[in-house]
Design an enzyme around this catalytic site. Sequence first.
Site, PDB file in Angstrom:
ATOM      1  N   LYS A  22       0.800  -1.336   0.203  1.00 39.62           N
ATOM      2  CA  LYS A  22      -0.028   0.107  -0.029  1.00 39.62           C
ATOM      3  C   LYS A  22       0.675   1.080   0.046  1.00 39.62           C
ATOM      4  CE  LYS A  22      -1.661   1.740   4.142  1.00 39.62           C
ATOM      5  NZ  LYS A  22      -1.324   3.039   4.219  1.00 39.62           N
ATOM      6  N   ASN A  23       1.791   1.235   1.103  1.00 37.56           N
ATOM      7  CA  ASN A  23       2.501   2.700   1.245  1.00 37.56           C
ATOM      8  C   ASN A  23       3.432   2.764  -0.028  1.00 37.56           C
ATOM      9  OD1 ASN A  23       0.913   2.985   3.352  1.00 37.56           O
ATOM     10  ND2 ASN A  23       2.982   2.326   4.736  1.00 37.56           N
ATOM     11  N   ARG A  95      -3.934  11.224   4.463  1.00 40.24           N
ATOM     12  CA  ARG A  95      -2.866  12.136   4.674  1.00 40.24           C
ATOM     13  C   ARG A  95      -1.673  11.794   3.248  1.00 40.24           C
ATOM     14  NH1 ARG A  95       0.397  11.940   7.773  1.00 40.24           N
ATOM     15  NH2 ARG A  95       0.379  14.054   8.381  1.00 40.24           N
ATOM     16  N   CYS A 119      -3.959  12.640  12.860  1.00 39.79           N
ATOM     17  CA  CYS A 119      -4.931  11.252  12.641  1.00 39.79           C
ATOM     18  C   CYS A 119      -4.933  10.678  14.274  1.00 39.79           C
ATOM     19  CB  CYS A 119      -4.558  10.570  11.458  1.00 39.79           C
ATOM     20  SG  CYS A 119      -2.936   9.363  11.936  1.00 39.79           S
ATOM     21  N   ARG A 124       1.124  14.443  13.820  1.00 35.00           N
ATOM     22  CA  ARG A 124       1.707  14.271  12.162  1.00 35.00           C
ATOM     23  C   ARG A 124       1.843  15.516  11.280  1.00 35.00           C
ATOM     24  NH1 ARG A 124      -0.506   8.699  10.088  1.00 35.00           N
ATOM     25  NH2 ARG A 124       1.480   8.856   8.809  1.00 35.00           N
ATOM     26  N   PRO A 125       2.908  16.107  11.862  1.00 35.76           N
ATOM     27  CA  PRO A 125       2.979  17.697  11.226  1.00 35.76           C
ATOM     28  C   PRO A 125       3.837  17.333  10.047  1.00 35.76           C
ATOM     29  CG  PRO A 125       4.601  17.258  13.054  1.00 35.76           C
ATOM     30  CD  PRO A 125       3.462  15.995  13.194  1.00 35.76           C
ATOM     31  N   ASP A 127       6.283  19.766   8.603  1.00 38.77           N
ATOM     32  CA  ASP A 127       7.248  20.673   8.646  1.00 38.77           C
ATOM     33  C   ASP A 127       8.335  20.408   8.005  1.00 38.77           C
ATOM     34  OD1 ASP A 127       7.285  18.972  11.112  1.00 38.77           O
ATOM     35  OD2 ASP A 127       9.221  19.925  11.517  1.00 38.77           O
ATOM     36  N   GLN A 128       8.961  19.076   7.924  1.00 42.53           N
ATOM     37  CA  GLN A 128      10.207  18.655   7.191  1.00 42.53           C
ATOM     38  C   GLN A 128      10.063  18.512   5.864  1.00 42.53           C
ATOM     39  OE1 GLN A 128      13.120  17.839   9.028  1.00 42.53           O
ATOM     40  NE2 GLN A 128      11.744  18.778  10.527  1.00 42.53           N
ATOM     41  N   ASP A 307       4.376   0.071  12.275  1.00 42.66           N
ATOM     42  CA  ASP A 307       3.345  -0.601  11.541  1.00 42.66           C
ATOM     43  C   ASP A 307       3.048  -2.007  12.162  1.00 42.66           C
ATOM     44  OD1 ASP A 307       3.407   1.213   8.431  1.00 42.66           O
ATOM     45  OD2 ASP A 307       2.887   2.065  10.339  1.00 42.66           O
ATOM     46  N   ARG A 399      -8.737   0.008   4.423  1.00 45.23           N
ATOM     47  CA  ARG A 399      -7.803   0.971   4.020  1.00 45.23           C
ATOM     48  C   ARG A 399      -6.373   0.502   3.650  1.00 45.23           C
ATOM     49  NH1 ARG A 399      -6.932   6.589   6.988  1.00 45.23           N
ATOM     50  NH2 ARG A 399      -5.681   6.354   5.046  1.00 45.23           N
TER      51      ARG A 399
HETATM   52  C1  EPZ Z   1       4.653   6.662   6.516  1.00 42.61           C
HETATM   53  O1  EPZ Z   1       3.997   7.625   7.130  1.00 42.61           O
HETATM   54  C2  EPZ Z   1       3.567   5.618   6.296  1.00 42.61           C
HETATM   55  N1  EPZ Z   1       2.559   5.722   5.516  1.00 42.61           N
HETATM   56  C3  EPZ Z   1       3.018   5.046   7.792  1.00 42.61           C
HETATM   57  O2  EPZ Z   1       2.440   4.002   7.589  1.00 42.61           O
HETATM   58  C4  EPZ Z   1       4.151   4.691   8.628  1.00 42.61           C
HETATM   59  O3  EPZ Z   1       3.499   4.372  10.154  1.00 42.61           O
HETATM   60  C5  EPZ Z   1       5.213   5.821   8.840  1.00 42.61           C
HETATM   61  O4  EPZ Z   1       5.868   6.252   7.435  1.00 42.61           O
HETATM   62  C6  EPZ Z   1       6.390   5.310   9.486  1.00 42.61           C
HETATM   63  O5  EPZ Z   1       7.247   4.385   9.078  1.00 42.61           O
HETATM   64  C7  EPZ Z   1       2.752   5.980   4.140  1.00 42.61           C
HETATM   65  O6  EPZ Z   1       4.052   5.744   3.506  1.00 42.61           O
HETATM   66  C8  EPZ Z   1       1.530   6.398   3.544  1.00 42.61           C
HETATM   67  P1  EPZ Z   1       6.712   9.692   9.191  1.00 42.61           P
HETATM   68  P2  EPZ Z   1       4.905   9.170   7.233  1.00 42.61           P
HETATM   69  O7  EPZ Z   1       6.823  10.892   8.452  1.00 42.61           O
HETATM   70  O8  EPZ Z   1       5.712   9.306   6.255  1.00 42.61           O
HETATM   71  C9  EPZ Z   1       6.976  12.942  12.529  1.00 42.61           C
HETATM   72  C10 EPZ Z   1       0.259   2.758   7.799  1.00 42.61           C
HETATM   73  O9  EPZ Z   1      -0.309   2.297   8.963  1.00 42.61           O
HETATM   74  N2  EPZ Z   1       7.077  13.861  11.408  1.00 42.61           N
HETATM   75  O10 EPZ Z   1       7.986   8.748   8.708  1.00 42.61           O
HETATM   76  O11 EPZ Z   1       3.482  10.228   7.207  1.00 42.61           O
HETATM   77  C11 EPZ Z   1       5.718  12.100  12.748  1.00 42.61           C
HETATM   78  O12 EPZ Z   1       4.877  12.942  13.311  1.00 42.61           O
HETATM   79  C12 EPZ Z   1       0.767   3.864   7.921  1.00 42.61           C
HETATM   80  O13 EPZ Z   1       0.274   2.053   6.582  1.00 42.61           O
HETATM   81  C13 EPZ Z   1       7.270  15.216  11.856  1.00 42.61           C
HETATM   82  O14 EPZ Z   1       7.506  15.548  12.928  1.00 42.61           O
HETATM   83  O15 EPZ Z   1       5.462   8.807   8.810  1.00 42.61           O
HETATM   84  C14 EPZ Z   1       6.047  10.856  13.253  1.00 42.61           C
HETATM   85  O16 EPZ Z   1       6.193  10.894  14.641  1.00 42.61           O
HETATM   86  C15 EPZ Z   1       0.498   4.539   9.217  1.00 42.61           C
HETATM   87  N3  EPZ Z   1       7.397  16.054  10.888  1.00 42.61           N
HETATM   88  C16 EPZ Z   1       7.445  10.419  12.628  1.00 42.61           C
HETATM   89  O17 EPZ Z   1       8.075  11.799  12.059  1.00 42.61           O
HETATM   90  C17 EPZ Z   1       7.281  15.991   9.372  1.00 42.61           C
HETATM   91  O18 EPZ Z   1       7.425  16.860   8.563  1.00 42.61           O
HETATM   92  C18 EPZ Z   1       7.549   9.538  11.594  1.00 42.61           C
HETATM   93  O19 EPZ Z   1       6.577   9.820  10.595  1.00 42.61           O
HETATM   94  C19 EPZ Z   1       7.040  14.456   9.151  1.00 42.61           C
HETATM   95  C20 EPZ Z   1       6.951  13.380  10.016  1.00 42.61           C
END
Ligand code: EPZ
Length: 419
Positions: A22-23, A95, A119, A124-125, A127-128, A307, A399
């Site tokens: 999916k991802n 998202r 969510c 889940r900001p 900012d990065q 996950d 989903r």
């Molecule tokens: C991806 O989400 C996956 N989704 C998530 O899968 C997965 O849990 C996650 O990566 C971590 O492996 C998709 O790929 C569609 P992150 P992503 O940015 O990229 C913080 C599922 O169940 N963060 O790696 O959104 C964030 O809040 C879903 O399939 C910031 O602070 O996750 C989190 O604490 C759920 N600022 C951490 O980083 C930012 O700009 C990791 O989030 C971005 C993220």
Amino acid sequence: MDRIVVSGNGPLRGDVTVSGSKNATLALMAAALLGEGRTRLENVPRLRDVDTMLEILRALGAEADWDPDCQDSLWIDPEGVHSPEAPYELVRKMRASFLVLGPLLARFGRARVSEPGGCAIGVRPVDQHLKGFQALGAKVRLERGYVEASAVRLRGGSVAFDLSTVNGTQNVMMAACLAEGETVLENCAREPEVVELAHVLQRMGAEIHGVGSDRLSIQGVSGLRGVSHRVSGDRIEAGTMLIAGLATRGLVRVLGVDPAVMDSTLQKLRECGAEIEVGVDSVQAGIRGPLRPVRVATAPFPGFPTDMQAQLMALLCLAEGASVVSERVFENRFMHVPELKRLGADIALSDRTAHVTGVRGLSGAQVMATDLRASAGLIVAALAAEGDTTVNRVYHIDRGYERIEQKLRGLGAEIRREA
Ligand code: EPZ
């Protein structure tokens, strides 16, 4: 509101082929916006999130649809993109829609994407993501819940992510492919879905070096071409099915997945006492001895995947002893805990750590799904529980898991969906 009824009825046994990731799919669908010409994806899971991404691509003006002659394939032609705006009503559904921002900005010079809210599992900001786009010369502003980004042409720059972000790395990497000059990204996420996207971008003509490491160097090019790609098997679905087999003391083999992307999960299952057999594109897990308790902390790849946390916790509810589960990626990813306790689990929470004391058995009950992976954890527990369990609000599970009842039924589970 659909619900799933599971009757715990003994060991799951047999082979199950996992669907495409999916991802990986969602990121690759966004990347198709970068290609001049059609992109085709095969082994795509029929999931709500994929349909939502198709709707978003169409709203942007692209043509995109499932291949009528091939159940698991879709195509995307971005040539008709006229309005680089991803509307709130679609982005709020998923998202990952935010992943269209980088490609739109790079290809069309501007993008207006609704800011994905938080969510169930966290704030889940983004900012990065925005930090990366600004480093590439984009003007970024937040206005009435939308992110508006524009640049006459992106120029190469340096970005050091403050934390490991999968979609952040993907979004900025996609934008950098068409930026003028070299971009260096430091502290990149190394998840298999980032690597797969990078490889597909390279096949589209992008010049990306360091793939698989946390430092990517990208030489911008003037254009990318459409491509055909078969999406890799879903490592999280694979892990979920293996854990379902272990929770029922059965023997399950998952097919269509690369074991190399599952190392940390398989290692943790071995610590639990599982006997793991690895093939070229398959993994089998069984258990003869006691299910042992473990300590686990979720982490960015190659650490134990967040996950998989709910599913592993469901398994540990039945271990002979006390386990410690720390959720270090998201701030609120324990919503399955109260629901597992309704099934008889013994779990105590303190901050972002769950102390799981194994019990002799679980008993079926009514439970509520709260998010995608929590739902999967509840189904794992329900399969091992005595009696019937009803999992409510299963739209969460639809989903991320294609035809989950059929797959589990194929392994001997007694499971049905009720409208
Ligand atoms: C991806 O989400 C996956 N989704 C998530 O899968 C997965 O849990 C996650 O990566 C971590 O492996 C998709 O790929 C569609 P992150 P992503 O940015 O990229 C913080 C599922 O169940 N963060 O790696 O959104 C964030 O809040 C879903 O399939 C910031 O602070 O996750 C989190 O604490 C759920 N600022 C951490 O980083 C930012 O700009 C990791 O989030 C971005 C993220």
